[in-house]
Scaffold this active site. Structure first.
Site, PDB file in Angstrom:
ATOM      1  N   VAL A  58       1.150  -3.740   3.888  1.00  0.00           N
ATOM      2  CA  VAL A  58       1.080  -5.045   4.551  1.00  0.00           C
ATOM      3  C   VAL A  58       2.346  -5.896   4.353  1.00  0.00           C
ATOM      4  O   VAL A  58       2.467  -6.961   4.943  1.00  0.00           O
ATOM      5  CB  VAL A  58      -0.177  -5.867   4.141  1.00  0.00           C
ATOM      6  CG1 VAL A  58      -1.446  -5.212   4.634  1.00  0.00           C
ATOM      7  CG2 VAL A  58      -0.207  -6.120   2.652  1.00  0.00           C
ATOM      8  N   LYS A  61       0.465   3.434  -2.953  1.00  0.00           N
ATOM      9  CA  LYS A  61      -0.705   4.288  -3.199  1.00  0.00           C
ATOM     10  C   LYS A  61      -0.337   5.776  -3.153  1.00  0.00           C
ATOM     11  O   LYS A  61      -0.986   6.606  -3.788  1.00  0.00           O
ATOM     12  CB  LYS A  61      -1.798   3.985  -2.165  1.00  0.00           C
ATOM     13  CG  LYS A  61      -2.400   2.581  -2.323  1.00  0.00           C
ATOM     14  CD  LYS A  61      -3.282   2.224  -1.138  1.00  0.00           C
ATOM     15  CE  LYS A  61      -3.890   0.829  -1.300  1.00  0.00           C
ATOM     16  NZ  LYS A  61      -4.528   0.349  -0.049  1.00  0.00           N
ATOM     17  N   TYR A 105      -4.448   2.922   7.775  1.00  0.00           N
ATOM     18  CA  TYR A 105      -5.716   2.188   7.900  1.00  0.00           C
ATOM     19  C   TYR A 105      -6.546   2.830   9.006  1.00  0.00           C
ATOM     20  O   TYR A 105      -6.619   4.054   9.068  1.00  0.00           O
ATOM     21  CB  TYR A 105      -5.445   0.695   8.160  1.00  0.00           C
ATOM     22  CG  TYR A 105      -4.351   0.123   7.270  1.00  0.00           C
ATOM     23  CD1 TYR A 105      -4.466   0.191   5.879  1.00  0.00           C
ATOM     24  CD2 TYR A 105      -3.198  -0.436   7.785  1.00  0.00           C
ATOM     25  CE1 TYR A 105      -3.472  -0.308   5.053  1.00  0.00           C
ATOM     26  CE2 TYR A 105      -2.200  -0.939   6.958  1.00  0.00           C
ATOM     27  CZ  TYR A 105      -2.336  -0.863   5.598  1.00  0.00           C
ATOM     28  OH  TYR A 105      -1.352  -1.340   4.780  1.00  0.00           O
ATOM     29  N   SER A 146       0.797  -1.244   0.000  1.00  0.00           N
ATOM     30  CA  SER A 146       0.000   0.000   0.000  1.00  0.00           C
ATOM     31  C   SER A 146       0.820   1.280   0.000  1.00  0.00           C
ATOM     32  O   SER A 146       0.262   2.356  -0.243  1.00  0.00           O
ATOM     33  CB  SER A 146      -0.912   0.028   1.222  1.00  0.00           C
ATOM     34  OG  SER A 146      -2.126  -0.575   0.908  1.00  0.00           O
ATOM     35  N   TYR A 196      -3.117  -2.226 -10.565  1.00  0.00           N
ATOM     36  CA  TYR A 196      -3.081  -2.099  -9.091  1.00  0.00           C
ATOM     37  C   TYR A 196      -2.228  -3.201  -8.450  1.00  0.00           C
ATOM     38  O   TYR A 196      -1.410  -2.932  -7.568  1.00  0.00           O
ATOM     39  CB  TYR A 196      -4.516  -2.124  -8.549  1.00  0.00           C
ATOM     40  CG  TYR A 196      -4.576  -2.146  -7.040  1.00  0.00           C
ATOM     41  CD1 TYR A 196      -4.348  -0.995  -6.289  1.00  0.00           C
ATOM     42  CD2 TYR A 196      -4.829  -3.337  -6.350  1.00  0.00           C
ATOM     43  CE1 TYR A 196      -4.380  -1.023  -4.900  1.00  0.00           C
ATOM     44  CE2 TYR A 196      -4.872  -3.361  -4.965  1.00  0.00           C
ATOM     45  CZ  TYR A 196      -4.641  -2.205  -4.251  1.00  0.00           C
ATOM     46  OH  TYR A 196      -4.660  -2.236  -2.872  1.00  0.00           O
TER      47      TYR A 196
HETATM   48  N1  GLU Z   1      -2.174  -5.190  -2.261  1.00  0.00           N
HETATM   49  C1  GLU Z   1      -2.748  -5.132  -0.950  1.00  0.00           C
HETATM   50  C2  GLU Z   1      -4.251  -5.249  -1.044  1.00  0.00           C
HETATM   51  O1  GLU Z   1      -4.846  -4.635  -1.865  1.00  0.00           O
HETATM   52  C3  GLU Z   1      -2.335  -3.856  -0.305  1.00  0.00           C
HETATM   53  C4  GLU Z   1      -2.771  -3.801   1.109  1.00  0.00           C
HETATM   54  C5  GLU Z   1      -1.928  -2.927   1.972  1.00  0.00           C
HETATM   55  O2  GLU Z   1      -0.706  -2.914   1.926  1.00  0.00           O
HETATM   56  O3  GLU Z   1      -2.571  -2.231   2.758  1.00  0.00           O
HETATM   57  O4  GLU Z   1      -4.888  -5.953  -0.317  1.00  0.00           O
END
Ligand code: GLU
Length: 304
Positions: free
Chosen positions: A258, A67, A240, A64, A189
């Site tokens: 994650v 992002k 989060y 993530s 993605y």
């Molecule tokens: N590729 C992971 C997902 O979409 C990213 C999650 C993350 O790192 O928060 O579930």
């Protein structure tokens, strides 16, 4: 003068001695193969001095954290129009919750939860000639490192089990908030999330967020206003449903993934990245959060 090296070394020895390192994410099968005892930390300051300790030059899956980089590229290309399709409020929910998306008519709460990141991915797919290649090139340019690459095994692994992301993309499509095919957006993605980077490379790529939009090579990629927006989103939405806790304990804008990475910035001063694959209950690196809390406590520096 603060002795960053001494602080990083002592944080590393504290952290590696802790037995409960959290739990590795297993919902992306390929991530489950990581050695839980890895720990790295890397800092670069505005004068380009760098300090590091532990496994700071080992590649891991940034997940993530990517992002923020897609948001930066989309904001730089498309500008303020992106806020018509994604909001800027914390969700207070885990990264992959879908309920709010229905309540709010297909407008994701922010670009750092999965649904919001999918909208940003869609914007890049629409605006880049060769989306995966051009985004990779953007990250390489920011970090001044041509060796950065996707990990196609991780991308394929996530594709196999990415049911929630398929659900999110389909919901967005049903609300006409995806221009491109669900498959195409998800392929982009899953690749952005699979980027393999070291703590060092992350601090290089995030350098512009502490340096008013200019990367280490002095090239301006974002305006000061755009950097303000991205740093504000990292502070309020980067962890989060634990963004409040991170602001409370660490006091820096940042983003976790994650894969166990965290990158954070103190604008005008430094960029710091940590990696420890074990996660806490909210999905943030357990030791990474602890290390950064110890760091801002020891240095008495934070945005507050
Ligand atoms: N590729 C992971 C997902 O979409 C990213 C999650 C993350 O790192 O928060 O579930």
């Amino acid at each position: 003068m603060i002795d960053y090296q001494n602080i990083l070394s002592s944080i590393t020895s504290n952290c590696v001695s802790i037995k409960d390192k959290g739990k590795i994410a297993t919902y992306i099968p390929e991530l489950a193969n990581i050695n839980a005892s890895k720990f790295g930390i890397y800092l670069v300051d505005t004068h380009k001095n760098s300090f590091h300790s532990g496994d700071a030059q080992e590649l891991f899956s940034i997940q993530s954290i990517s992002k923020v980089l897609t948001l930066a590229q989309a904001l730089g290309m498309v500008g303020e129009a992106i806020w018509k399709r994604v909001d800027v409020e914390p969700s207070g929910d885990p990264f992959n919750h879908l309920s709010l998306l229905e309540f709010e008519d297909g407008i994701p709460r922010n670009p750092l939860i999965n649904a919001g990141a999918l909208v940003i991915a869609d914007i890049l797919v629409s605006n880049l000639k060769n989306p995966k290649k051009d985004f990779l090139q953007y990250v390489r340019r920011l970090a001044n490192d041509e060796t950065i690459n996707y990990d196609s095994t991780v991308a394929a692994s996530e594709k196999k089990t990415g049911f929630k992301n398929y659900a999110a993309a389909n919901l967005l499509k049903s609300y006409s908030n995806l221009e491109n095919d669900v498959e195409t957006v998800l392929d982009f993605y899953f690749h952005q999330c699979s980027l393999a980077m070291t703590c060092k490379q992350l601090t290089q790529a995030f350098y512009l967020f502490m340096n008013h939009g200019k990367c280490q090579q002095g090239i301006t990629h974002l305006t000061i206003g755009q950097v303000k927006r991205i740093n504000a989103l990292m502070l309020t939405c980067g962890f989060y449903d634990e963004a409040g806790e991170f602001a409370f304990k660490v006091g820096l804008p940042g983003k976790s993934g994650v894969g166990g990475g965290i990158v954070a910035v103190l604008p005008g001063k430094y960029c710091i990245a940590t990696w420890s694959p074990g996660l806490n209950k909210k999905g943030n690196s357990k030791l990474g959060m602890k290390a950064l809390e110890e760091f801002t406590t020891a240095t008495e520096q934070s945005i507050f």
